[in-house]
Design a protein around this motif. Structure first.
Motif, PDB file in Angstrom:
ATOM      1  N   VAL A  18     -14.409  26.938  18.516  1.00  0.00           N
ATOM      2  CA  VAL A  18     -15.775  26.860  19.021  1.00  0.00           C
ATOM      3  C   VAL A  18     -16.303  25.431  18.901  1.00  0.00           C
ATOM      4  O   VAL A  18     -16.152  24.801  17.856  1.00  0.00           O
ATOM      5  N   HIS A  21     -23.040  29.931  12.681  1.00  0.00           N
ATOM      6  CA  HIS A  21     -22.970  29.979  11.221  1.00  0.00           C
ATOM      7  C   HIS A  21     -24.360  30.232  10.642  1.00  0.00           C
ATOM      8  O   HIS A  21     -24.536  31.095   9.758  1.00  0.00           O
ATOM      9  N   ALA A  65     -20.818  26.317  16.921  1.00  0.00           N
ATOM     10  CA  ALA A  65     -20.294  26.856  15.662  1.00  0.00           C
ATOM     11  C   ALA A  65     -21.364  26.782  14.579  1.00  0.00           C
ATOM     12  O   ALA A  65     -21.549  27.719  13.789  1.00  0.00           O
ATOM     13  N   MET A  91     -15.504  36.447  12.113  1.00  0.00           N
ATOM     14  CA  MET A  91     -16.959  36.367  12.285  1.00  0.00           C
ATOM     15  C   MET A  91     -17.490  37.529  13.138  1.00  0.00           C
ATOM     16  O   MET A  91     -18.593  38.028  12.904  1.00  0.00           O
ATOM     17  N   GLU A  92     -16.722  37.968  14.137  1.00  0.00           N
ATOM     18  CA  GLU A  92     -17.125  39.147  14.905  1.00  0.00           C
ATOM     19  C   GLU A  92     -17.199  40.369  14.000  1.00  0.00           C
ATOM     20  O   GLU A  92     -18.126  41.180  14.076  1.00  0.00           O
ATOM     21  N   GLU A 119     -13.355  31.052   3.632  1.00  0.00           N
ATOM     22  CA  GLU A 119     -12.693  30.185   4.602  1.00  0.00           C
ATOM     23  C   GLU A 119     -12.257  28.893   3.916  1.00  0.00           C
ATOM     24  O   GLU A 119     -13.041  28.264   3.211  1.00  0.00           O
ATOM     25  N   LEU A 147     -15.537  28.850  12.193  1.00  0.00           N
ATOM     26  CA  LEU A 147     -15.421  28.711  13.653  1.00  0.00           C
ATOM     27  C   LEU A 147     -15.011  27.309  14.094  1.00  0.00           C
ATOM     28  O   LEU A 147     -15.278  26.897  15.217  1.00  0.00           O
ATOM     29  N   GLN A 154     -21.669  38.094  18.941  1.00  0.00           N
ATOM     30  CA  GLN A 154     -21.999  38.259  17.525  1.00  0.00           C
ATOM     31  C   GLN A 154     -23.504  38.450  17.401  1.00  0.00           C
ATOM     32  O   GLN A 154     -24.270  37.597  17.854  1.00  0.00           O
ATOM     33  N   THR A 171     -17.200  35.430  22.871  1.00  0.00           N
ATOM     34  CA  THR A 171     -17.394  36.220  21.667  1.00  0.00           C
ATOM     35  C   THR A 171     -18.845  36.668  21.622  1.00  0.00           C
ATOM     36  O   THR A 171     -19.752  35.923  22.007  1.00  0.00           O
ATOM     37  N   GLY A 175     -12.703  32.558  11.414  1.00  0.00           N
ATOM     38  CA  GLY A 175     -12.496  32.331  12.841  1.00  0.00           C
ATOM     39  C   GLY A 175     -13.251  33.361  13.665  1.00  0.00           C
ATOM     40  O   GLY A 175     -14.120  34.084  13.165  1.00  0.00           O
ATOM     41  N   LEU A 176     -12.907  33.450  14.941  1.00  0.00           N
ATOM     42  CA  LEU A 176     -13.634  34.342  15.843  1.00  0.00           C
ATOM     43  C   LEU A 176     -13.551  35.793  15.406  1.00  0.00           C
ATOM     44  O   LEU A 176     -14.567  36.500  15.362  1.00  0.00           O
TER      45      LEU A 176
END
Length: 401
Positions: free
Chosen positions: A178, A187, A183, A151-152, A168, A174, A314, A312, A147-148
């Motif tokens: 997202v 990815h 997303a 991934m952050e 996951e 995401l 990234q 977010t 998720g957010l």
């Protein structure tokens, strides 16, 4: 009686305390926080500054003192007596209140596999410090949850050349928050940056230096982080007999089933005009609900109606989403010099917008999109798709109409 009490000293609770003063309430205010730190913002925790976990305080001791807010830090609330209008702290103290705000937030979901205790949670400042100190001293980190937050964290660690694996259970990361278009792009960026993904697979067991997957694969990991989402913190409310579901249920005025108790932030599930209750998890939502709840505690009659929004960051990418995009919405894409926008129409009405771009490049367009959503416009899809059509002009036209 005892004035106003706020349980929870995060974004929602702290903002509510100051909003009460701004709304003209001059009685006693007690702000109760379980952590020993000053109130701080959570979003910066996943974005260390030069490798050090950042604590961005919401207010200073001086600001609390000047506002006449009594801050009880490191205090746990053991029980809520709704009928008697009092709370009981874990040290036995009983505090009476005239009105109460529950801003208890959320707690990390727990893994249930063997060895789950080896995984680190990521919610508080202390959690973040342990994770980053451990990760920087290690070779390999496994993040359970795409998720957010997961991934952050992956993006931040890859920026420090840490080997990162993301595990996951869903087929794509995401997927919950997202929009699919963005997303997929994010990815791909993670894959390009060297993140190793294990998708559509569960956890069998967490060992000292390995995560065993349900498909028999083994993921080497010196540090394991659980980032599988959060659950609303509703224990006090449930025990006191307040109506709960996926959160503490409130009416549109953020009032619970006990008329003198309000709820705001990650713990609150708000009644919707079309029926049902919705709980939002975002920094802005916590702040907006807190301000509405505080004004209503002070005597206003204001229904909560803010447009959901989150962001977010990234790598060098910034994503912002306003509104609640749904699969059945009509999608309209607009190209930008440094990114892309996607608008979402429901029976012709603009209800949501998302943008992905370099840095903060989509921020202005998303802000204008929010204003268009609030205006309830039904724009021409061709105009939305055309980069030559200025959104600000479109908003001026809508306002004049």
């Amino acid at each position: 009686m005892g004035g106003f009490i706020i349980v929870g000293a995060g974004e929602a609770g702290t903002r509510a305390a100051f909003t009460l003063r701004e709304a003209g309430y001059y009685g006693p205010i007690k702000l109760i926080g379980a952590e020993t730190h000053l109130p701080y913002e959570r979003p910066p925790l996943s974005k260390p500054d030069n490798g050090a976990v950042a604590m961005k305080v919401i207010c200073s001791d001086e600001a609390l003192l000047n506002a006449g807010i009594t801050y009880l830090s490191g205090a746990e609330v053991a029980e809520l007596d709704g009928a008697g209008q009092a709370i009981i702290l874990s040290d036995g103290r009983s505090l009476a209140y005239d009105k109460l705000l529950l801003a208890t937030g959320a707690r990390p979901r727990k893994l249930s596999c063997p060895g789950a205790g080896r995984a680190l949670d990521f919610r508080t400042y202390d959690d973040a410090k342990v994770i980053f100190d451990s990760a920087y001293a290690s070779q390999r980190v496994a993040i359970i949850g795409g998720g957010l937050i997961g991934m952050e964290l992956a993006a931040m660690l890859r920026g420090k050349d840490v080997i990162v694996s993301v595990i996951e259970t869903a087929p794509k990361p995401l997927g919950r928050a997202v929009p699919l278009r963005f997303a997929a792009k994010m990815h791909t960026r993670h894959v390009d940056e060297g993140v190793d993904f294990h998708l559509g697979v569960g956890i069998s067991e967490i060992l000292d230096n390995t995560v065993l997957l349900s498909n028999g694969a083994e993921v080497p990991a010196d540090v394991v982080v659980a980032a599988i989402g959060v659950q609303p913190e509703i224990f006090l409310a449930e025990k006191a007999g307040l109506a709960t579901g996926n959160g503490i249920l409130t009416n549109p005025f953020l009032q619970t089933s006990y008329r003198h108790i309000f709820a705001a932030g990650d713990c609150a599930a708000v009644e919707q005009h079309g029926g049902g209750y919705v709980r939002f998890e975002s920094w802005r939502n916590a702040r907006s609900q807190a301000q509405t709840a505080a004004r209503n505690m002070a005597g206003a009659g204001e229904a909560f109606s803010a447009i959901p929004w989150f962001w977010t960051d990234q790598y060098d990418l910034g994503l912002q989403v306003a509104g609640l995009p749904q699969p059945h919405h009509q999608s309209v894409v607009r190209a930008l010099p440094m990114g892309e926008l996607e608008f979402y129409l429901d029976e012709g009405t603009l209800v949501a917008a998302a943008g992905l771009g370099i840095g903060n490049s989509v921020a202005k367009d998303i802000k204008l999109s929010e204003m268009l959503i609030a205006a309830g416009v039904s724009p021409d899809p061709a105009a939305l798709a055309d980069p030559g059509v200025n959104l600000k002009t479109m908003l001026k036209t809508a306002k004049s109409a």
